[in-house]
Write an enzyme that holds these catalytic residues in place. Structure first.
Site, PDB file in Angstrom:
ATOM      1  N   HIS A 288       9.714   0.006 -30.554  1.00  0.00           N
ATOM      2  CA  HIS A 288       8.846  -0.806 -31.423  1.00  0.00           C
ATOM      3  C   HIS A 288       7.378  -0.472 -31.220  1.00  0.00           C
ATOM      4  O   HIS A 288       6.926  -0.205 -30.108  1.00  0.00           O
ATOM      5  CB  HIS A 288       9.122  -2.300 -31.254  1.00  0.00           C
ATOM      6  N   ASP A 300       5.336  -1.101 -23.096  1.00  0.00           N
ATOM      7  CA  ASP A 300       6.111  -2.013 -23.941  1.00  0.00           C
ATOM      8  C   ASP A 300       5.442  -2.154 -25.297  1.00  0.00           C
ATOM      9  O   ASP A 300       4.604  -3.017 -25.498  1.00  0.00           O
ATOM     10  CB  ASP A 300       6.216  -3.375 -23.237  1.00  0.00           C
ATOM     11  N   GLU A 334       8.665  -6.846 -32.999  1.00  0.00           N
ATOM     12  CA  GLU A 334       9.720  -7.049 -31.995  1.00  0.00           C
ATOM     13  C   GLU A 334       9.367  -8.164 -31.031  1.00  0.00           C
ATOM     14  O   GLU A 334      10.227  -8.963 -30.648  1.00  0.00           O
ATOM     15  CB  GLU A 334       9.957  -5.748 -31.217  1.00  0.00           C
ATOM     16  N   GLU A 335       8.114  -8.224 -30.612  1.00  0.00           N
ATOM     17  CA  GLU A 335       7.722  -9.196 -29.597  1.00  0.00           C
ATOM     18  C   GLU A 335       7.881 -10.637 -30.084  1.00  0.00           C
ATOM     19  O   GLU A 335       7.943 -11.563 -29.279  1.00  0.00           O
ATOM     20  CB  GLU A 335       6.277  -8.955 -29.152  1.00  0.00           C
ATOM     21  N   ASP A 362      13.529   0.117 -24.878  1.00  0.00           N
ATOM     22  CA  ASP A 362      12.533  -0.941 -24.753  1.00  0.00           C
ATOM     23  C   ASP A 362      12.601  -1.646 -23.396  1.00  0.00           C
ATOM     24  O   ASP A 362      12.380  -2.847 -23.309  1.00  0.00           O
ATOM     25  CB  ASP A 362      12.704  -1.969 -25.882  1.00  0.00           C
TER      26      ASP A 362
END
Length: 445
Positions: A288, A300, A334-335, A362
């Site tokens: 992501h 990340d 995504e987060e 991830d």
């Protein structure tokens, strides 16, 4: 580089016969023909290893990531930086000459943290390091000043509900694993609000700390009052707990200027190498692009996104044409719970039979030790044969469990799924019922 090598070659191996790995009892015992076919990919595997680990592509993904992270910076959902990141990657994928490069529009949450601080007023003055949690409501402009109630678990909170009313609940829960302990971040505000608390502060979900509070997304419930919530550092959580254990009254002032805006327009970024024999069948690799705002998002999930991109680059550089289409998807949002991936799934699930396997990176890009795998005995046997091709870099172990935020939609619908390559890959087949949760122990088979 060994991580991205795993991504690059595994799609050439998993479905080499054109038959599925699961759902066919004829694979319960690996035939000599299948073993020979897998072994026949030895030269291709060595070529990818040599290019990725020792050749001209050595360190390329790192160098690409460094330029990207330095140029774009943090990429919070709904932010201008995320828009810039998507445009950056769209241009880079086009310039490399990958096929079918395009953007697929989605809606993502738009939350900003604003100014925030916490100050312990009693028994002494001390600035508490905090990081507001995604979707948190703000405090009133003047902040919240209240006594603290320290608890080490939800169970303790439930037992002390009467004490929580009007207070700031501080969770000093022990770190067990990410998968188990992260529920305090996700649910901490809701549980504290049910008990009548005015705010919650949560010990960061990490076994290590340098007075560095972590952030992350948290979830409210429609029938529960919304209270401000943030993570604090491990050190501050332990200090507050020690003071509280002595029976000393603790007063904290909390001020948070968080804002939530209407959902913003964003995009999943897609590129392909079209398959030579089964172009409609898809092997999906992904990471992501979005990140949190308190760092560059290099790990990340810049690392996962860029090694997934590098997988296509290696295949292209070697002039290889996979039998199935190799599709790169760089997710957005995504987060915030995989919202970009969920919308991608809703858009494409009508063609679910064309998705042979979905992969996600991830959990960090470190040195891999093998593949995490969940599936039938017959599929595990094939994977063990595949892993022998990784002997030159000593990455041959098979582990349990699989899944990931952005691919779970597919895995739950029966599509085989590969999770992260660091410290291992995680793998789930159609028969598999368990899904990896980050931080769980892996057991080699």
């Amino acid at each position: 580089m060994k991580c991205l090598f795993l991504i690059a070659f595994i799609h050439l191996l998993l479905k080499c016969t054109g038959k599925p790995l699961s759902g066919d009892d004829s694979y319960r015992k690996i035939s000599e023909d299948v073993k020979r076919e897998i072994a026949g990919y030895s030269d291709i595997a060595k070529a990818i290893i040599n290019l990725a680990v020792y050749g001209n592509a050595q360190n390329r993904s790192y160098e690409r990531l460094a330029v990207f992270a330095d140029t774009v910076g943090p990429r919070l959902s709904g932010s201008k930086n995320l828009d810039l990141a998507i445009k950056y990657m769209f241009s880079a994928l086009q310039e490399e000459g990958l096929e079918n490069v395009h953007l697929e529009p989605v809606k993502v949450p738009h939350w900003e943290r604003g100014e925030e601080f916490a100050l312990m007023l009693a028994p002494r003055s001390h600035s508490i390091s905090i990081s507001g949690l995604g979707s948190s409501v703000p405090t009133p402009p003047e902040g919240i000043t209240a006594e603290v109630l320290v608890v080490s678990s939800f169970d303790e909170l439930y037992k002390r509900t009467e004490e929580a009313k009007g207070k700031i609940v501080v969770y000093n829960q022990p770190y067990i694993s990410y998968g188990e302990t992260v529920r305090y971040r996700a649910q901490g505000a809701v549980e504290a609000a049910k008990a009548g608390a005015v705010a919650s502060l949560i010990r960061s979900i990490t076994p290590f700390s340098i007075n560095s509070p972590h952030t992350g997304w948290q979830y409210y419930q429609s029938n529960v009052p919304k209270i401000p919530t943030a993570c604090i550092s491990v050190e501050d959580a332990e200090m507050v707990a020690r003071i509280s254990s002595q029976g000393t009254k603790i007063i904290v002032k909390l001020k948070m200027g968080a804002k939530t805006y209407p959902d913003a327009n964003s995009f999943n970024t897609v590129a392909e190498i079209v398959g030579s024999k089964y172009p409609d069948q898809v092997v999906l690799v992904s990471g992501h692009l979005d990140s949190w705002d308190v760092g560059q998002g290099a790990m990340d999930d810049g690392g996962g996104a860029f090694i997934s991109w590098e997988a296509l680059s290696l295949i292209k550089d070697l002039g290889l044409r996979p039998k199935r289409t190799l599709r790169l998807v760089l997710w957005t949002g995504e987060e915030q719970g995989g919202v970009g991936a969920e919308q991608y799934y809703q858009l494409h699930k009508g063609n679910i039979s064309n998705f042979d396997i979905v992969m996600e990176s991830d959990e960090g890009t470190f040195m891999p030790t093998g593949l995490g795998f969940t599936g039938s005995d017959k599929a595990r046997g094939i994977m063990k044969e595949n892993m022998q091709l990784l002997q030159p870099i000593n990455v041959t172990a098979i582990y349990e469990s699989g899944g990931g935020t952005d691919i779970d939609y597919w895995v739950k619908d029966g599509v085989p799924g590969l999770g992260n390559c660091s410290p291992i890959f995680s793998f789930t087949f159609k028969e598999g019922k368990t899904v990896l949760r980050m931080g769980q122990s892996f057991k080699p088979s």
